[in-house]
Write a protein that holds these residues in place. Structure first.
Motif, short mmCIF file in Angstrom:
data_model
loop_
_atom_site.label_atom_id
_atom_site.label_comp_id
_atom_site.label_asym_id
_atom_site.label_seq_id
_atom_site.Cartn_x
_atom_site.Cartn_y
_atom_site.Cartn_z
N GLN A 162 -1.59 -4.96 -1.06
CA GLN A 162 -2.73 -4.36 -1.73
C GLN A 162 -3.68 -5.43 -2.27
OE1 GLN A 162 -3.59 -1.21 -2.08
NE2 GLN A 162 -5.03 -1.19 -3.81
N ARG B 98 0.86 -1.18 0.00
CA ARG B 98 0.00 0.00 0.00
C ARG B 98 0.90 1.23 0.00
NH1 ARG B 98 -5.92 -0.36 1.66
NH2 ARG B 98 -5.87 0.23 -0.54
N ALA C 256 -7.27 -5.72 0.45
CA ALA C 256 -5.92 -5.50 0.96
C ALA C 256 -5.84 -6.26 2.28
CB ALA C 256 -5.67 -4.01 1.18
#
Length: 347
Positions: free
Chosen positions: A96, A47, A264
């Motif tokens: 992610q 992320r 995620a």
């Protein structure tokens, strides 16, 4: 409640939660961290820094646990972890994408998470072996221009109707599109997935570099509809105002593979020497504070029990997404081979 009001409400909740969010979930573990940590907690984060650096800072402020974060693409970090094996300096892998988590889990590199963490998340959105948990979710949708579309396709098979020839936008190299195709392969099998992709190709879909470009093309009427994640529309509304946005989201429901909810998620490395601190970070990401942060920043679905999505989103129960072990989205290489074979892996 409109989007801006919703955003303001969530921001207020986050501000209020900052002082108390970890009392139940994390504060009891801060002394454990002081006893077991030998240095900063090392996080490999798929992320982006722009998205999660602020949240990581809040975690450090509240627990005293320092983080050393390496940011990169989730797939690249998964490959790095597999290469490093037990010698990896990483304590936590924050991905992610569920497929990348599945690949690291399959390599035997993730530890079993304690039940007080896994029980926070519905079994659909965590590893069947309890080695990772989802932190937020995103639904696949058809974003469409209501000035051009009167009847929106309800299933991905409806998209194959010749009426949509040359009118569909998609992002062929985007991870979320490729995760959808992977889910198509897993749910329907290789032969049916290839058949669908071949028919989709014959309908002359219009490729774009990114999901945001697909959304914008739909909004200005360059194409009638596009296949993206749900939150791209809300990002545009938040940035430009509702009056500037024509496009709308249409959700594929009742188990249609077009309505995949990917996630995620986060796991703790088996080789970590800072397990207590690592588990505290996972709990923090699943706390009210962490979950509402994702709702504010990316308009994603909170996935920890007791935290609702913002009011403009249908609930996950209403969507009834396809049943799939998200760890099985790890077969990305096979997906890319199939996309290349069908002529859809354009650059």
């Amino acid at each position: 409640m409109n989007q801006l009001q919703t955003k303001a409400r969530v921001k207020q909740l986050i501000a209020g939660a900052m002082a108390v969010a970890l009392i139940a979930g994390c504060s009891s573990g801060s002394s454990e961290s002081a006893e077991t940590s030998t240095g900063p907690l090392v996080v490999y984060s798929g992320r982006s820094e722009a998205l999660v650096a602020e949240l990581f800072s809040q975690f450090t402020t509240q627990t005293g646990i320092k983080l050393e974060v390496r940011y990169a693409d989730s797939g690249e970090l998964a490959a790095l972890l597999i290469t490093e094996g037990d010698a990896s300096p990483a304590d936590v892998y924050f991905s992610q994408d569920a497929g990348a988590l599945g690949a690291v889990e399959d390599a035997g590199l993730l530890s079993t998470l304690p039940s007080d963490i896994t029980n926070l998340v519905d079994s659909r959105f965590r590893s069947t072996q309890d080695r990772w948990v989802a932190t937020s979710g995103r639904a696949r949708v058809a974003v469409y221009n209501p000035e051009l579309v009167s009847v929106v396709p309800n299933t991905i098979d409806d998209i194959l109707n010749p009426m949509w020839k040359g009118k569909i936008g998609f992002a062929p190299t985007n991870a979320s599109w490729q995760s959808f195709v992977t889910a198509l392969r897993v749910i329907r099998g290789e032969a049916e997935a290839e058949q669908w992709l071949t028919a989709f190709k014959a309908n002359e879909p219009v490729p774009y570099e990114k999901n945001g470009a697909v959304r914008d093309a739909v909004n200005i009427g360059e194409v009638s509809l596009g296949l993206v994640n749900h939150y791209y529309l809300y990002e545009k509304i938040a940035a430009e105002g509702a009056d500037a946005v024509v496009a709308k989201n249409h959700y594929f429901i009742n188990g249609d593979v077009g309505g995949l909810i990917n996630v995620a998620g986060v796991g703790v490395l088996e080789s970590s020497k800072n397990t207590n601190a690592a588990n505290q970070l996972v709990k923090f990401l699943l706390s009210v504070q962490g979950q509402e942060y994702f709702g504010l920043k990316t308009f994603e679905y909170p996935l920890a029990a007791g935290v609702a999505p913002f009011s403009e989103l249908p609930t996950i129960e209403e969507l009834n997404p396809p049943a799939i072990d998200l760890s099985n989205l790890k077969s990305l290489a096979e997906t890319q081979e199939l996309l290349a074979k069908t002529g859809l892996l354009t650059k």
